[in-house]
Write a protein that holds these residues in place. Structure first.
Motif, mmCIF file in Angstrom:
data_model
loop_
_atom_site.group_PDB
_atom_site.id
_atom_site.type_symbol
_atom_site.label_atom_id
_atom_site.label_comp_id
_atom_site.label_asym_id
_atom_site.label_seq_id
_atom_site.Cartn_x
_atom_site.Cartn_y
_atom_site.Cartn_z
ATOM 1 N N PHE A 7 43.468 51.229 46.397
ATOM 2 C CA PHE A 7 42.865 51.682 45.149
ATOM 3 C C PHE A 7 41.763 50.728 44.716
ATOM 4 C CE2 PHE A 7 42.472 51.620 40.541
ATOM 5 C CZ PHE A 7 42.338 52.970 40.243
ATOM 6 N N PHE A 8 42.042 49.438 44.773
ATOM 7 C CA PHE A 8 41.071 48.421 44.358
ATOM 8 C C PHE A 8 39.772 48.550 45.146
ATOM 9 C CE2 PHE A 8 39.090 44.282 45.044
ATOM 10 C CZ PHE A 8 38.939 43.810 43.746
ATOM 11 N N ASN A 9 39.877 48.599 46.460
ATOM 12 C CA ASN A 9 38.681 48.629 47.295
ATOM 13 C C ASN A 9 37.955 49.970 47.239
ATOM 14 O OD1 ASN A 9 38.305 46.013 48.994
ATOM 15 N ND2 ASN A 9 40.518 46.346 48.981
ATOM 16 N N ARG A 10 38.681 51.034 46.895
ATOM 17 C CA ARG A 10 38.033 52.348 46.812
ATOM 18 C C ARG A 10 37.307 52.544 45.484
ATOM 19 N NH1 ARG A 10 35.436 56.024 46.149
ATOM 20 N NH2 ARG A 10 35.653 58.212 46.803
ATOM 21 N N TRP A 11 37.889 52.031 44.384
ATOM 22 C CA TRP A 11 37.368 52.380 43.071
ATOM 23 C C TRP A 11 36.844 51.205 42.240
ATOM 24 C CZ3 TRP A 11 36.533 57.305 42.726
ATOM 25 C CH2 TRP A 11 37.345 58.197 43.419
ATOM 26 N N MET A 12 37.171 49.980 42.604
ATOM 27 C CA MET A 12 36.831 48.861 41.728
ATOM 28 C C MET A 12 35.781 47.912 42.298
ATOM 29 S SD MET A 12 40.604 48.032 40.128
ATOM 30 C CE MET A 12 39.924 46.970 38.853
ATOM 31 N N ILE A 13 35.262 48.200 43.478
ATOM 32 C CA ILE A 13 34.181 47.390 44.047
ATOM 33 C C ILE A 13 32.855 47.998 43.613
ATOM 34 C CG2 ILE A 13 33.125 46.461 46.124
ATOM 35 C CD1 ILE A 13 35.880 45.338 45.550
ATOM 36 N N THR A 14 32.303 47.476 42.534
ATOM 37 C CA THR A 14 31.059 48.033 41.979
ATOM 38 C C THR A 14 30.321 46.953 41.186
ATOM 39 O OG1 THR A 14 30.151 49.651 40.418
ATOM 40 C CG2 THR A 14 32.389 48.872 39.996
ATOM 41 N N ASP A 15 29.029 47.075 41.120
ATOM 42 C CA ASP A 15 28.241 46.112 40.334
ATOM 43 C C ASP A 15 27.901 46.647 38.943
ATOM 44 O OD1 ASP A 15 26.373 48.048 40.877
ATOM 45 O OD2 ASP A 15 24.919 46.726 41.831
ATOM 46 N N LYS A 16 28.384 47.828 38.604
ATOM 47 C CA LYS A 16 28.022 48.452 37.327
ATOM 48 C C LYS A 16 28.444 47.635 36.101
ATOM 49 C CE LYS A 16 27.732 53.158 39.102
ATOM 50 N NZ LYS A 16 28.258 54.544 39.029
ATOM 51 N N PRO A 17 29.611 46.959 36.107
ATOM 52 C CA PRO A 17 29.988 46.198 34.899
ATOM 53 C C PRO A 17 29.225 44.891 34.702
ATOM 54 C CG PRO A 17 31.942 46.913 36.126
ATOM 55 C CD PRO A 17 30.754 47.090 37.016
ATOM 56 N N PHE A 18 28.467 44.418 35.704
ATOM 57 C CA PHE A 18 27.768 43.149 35.553
ATOM 58 C C PHE A 18 26.739 43.202 34.429
ATOM 59 C CE2 PHE A 18 29.079 42.167 39.993
ATOM 60 C CZ PHE A 18 29.592 40.890 39.761
ATOM 61 N N THR A 19 26.698 42.135 33.642
ATOM 62 C CA THR A 19 25.713 42.012 32.571
ATOM 63 C C THR A 19 25.047 40.640 32.663
ATOM 64 O OG1 THR A 19 27.324 41.092 30.998
ATOM 65 C CG2 THR A 19 27.047 43.496 31.029
ATOM 66 N N VAL A 20 23.851 40.537 32.106
ATOM 67 C CA VAL A 20 23.132 39.270 32.045
ATOM 68 C C VAL A 20 22.780 38.989 30.591
ATOM 69 C CG1 VAL A 20 21.126 37.964 32.813
ATOM 70 C CG2 VAL A 20 22.171 39.637 34.352
ATOM 71 N N ASP A 21 23.233 37.849 30.092
ATOM 72 C CA ASP A 21 22.919 37.440 28.725
ATOM 73 C C ASP A 21 21.521 36.816 28.723
ATOM 74 O OD1 ASP A 21 22.685 36.261 26.227
ATOM 75 O OD2 ASP A 21 24.747 35.551 26.168
#
Length: 260
Positions: free
Chosen positions: A175-189
């Motif tokens: 589940f982790f490798n199928r659905w949670m490997i993504t760069d979408k949540p990354f933010t830059v302050d």
């Protein structure tokens, strides 16, 4: 020849130790434009990679699928994975990947190293004291591993799988490798970022765009492996994975070298 993938430096350190001991050349599989190699007589075949969600990283499995090793028959083949605590069935999965390419895994090892994944509620970096203890134990373990690989000893499978390896790798890890490997949540302050370009330099998959003097951006093209090299190397803690990592620690191999 030793192929490796590394984000925060744990695996690179281990792979470089093995390369120095055996005289085998190191190849960064994330930055190799091709996957065709011809082995020399007596050359060992090695693979070093971190465990991501109790599985081999997708980038490693993709490389193996593309790998074309000429003259591979009869060569000693080994693998070493690094992990914060447990590997699950990561090496079993990797062994099947090699078998599909006609490669036999003769020996395999896991090496416990400092924690790097901090994007879930219960995951944190280790204390400096624990980092030191893990690296010290890893150095000791590598001494024996190097001797066995130098002498091409077969049948060594020392893996810290944990109490429920199949559950971790084939259910939670899948589940982790199928659905949670993504760069979408990354933010830059933007108020903290100094535009040094370090995050772009250390990203092993070239997923961070920009450069020195520019505010970094993430490509959102599926290249991210969630190795967190960008997060851990940021000198101002300006990169975060949503709100989860704002108060989490940072680590990369050598960061606390003066305290080790």
């Amino acid at each position: 020849m030793i192929f490796y993938f590394s984000g925060t430096g744990n695996t690179y350190w281990a792979a470089s130790q093995l390369a120095e001991a055996t005289g085998e050349p190191l190849t960064d599989l994330a930055n190799t434009p091709h996957a065709s190699f011809t082995l020399h007589e007596g050359e060992r075949i090695g693979f070093c990679f971190p465990v991501h969600g109790w599985q081999p990283p997708a980038i490693v499995r993709s490389f193996i699928r593309r790998l074309d090793l000429r003259n591979s028959e009869g060569h000693f083949c080994f693998a070493l994975c690094t992990c914060g605590d447990e590997t699950g069935e990561a090496m079993t999965i990797f062994k099947r990947c090699l078998k599909a390419k006609g490669l036999v895994l003769h020996s395999a090892y896991s090496l416990i190293m400092p924690e790097t994944y901090v994007c879930l509620p219960f995951m944190y970096t280790d204390t400096i004291a624990k980092e030191q203890a893990k690296i010290s134990a890893a150095r000791e373990s590598l001494t024996k591993i190097k001797e066995e690989i130098i002498h091409r000893e077969e049948g060594h499978f020392r893996l810290n799988k944990g109490p429920a390896p199949r559950l971790y790798s084939y259910v939670i890890g899948a589940f982790f490798n199928r659905w949670m490997i993504t760069d979408k949540p990354f933010t830059v302050d933007a108020s903290r970022c100094v535009r040094c370009g370090r995050c772009m330099e250390v990203c092993p998959t070239h997923n961070v765009l920009g450069g020195k003097g520019l505010l970094p951006q993430f490509s959102h093209q599926g290249r991210c492996t969630n190795c967190l090299a960008c997060y851990h190397h940021c000198p101002r803690h300006a990169i975060n994975y949503g709100k989860r990592t704002i108060k989490r620690g940072q680590y990369f191999f050598g960061r606390n070298k003066d305290k080790q």
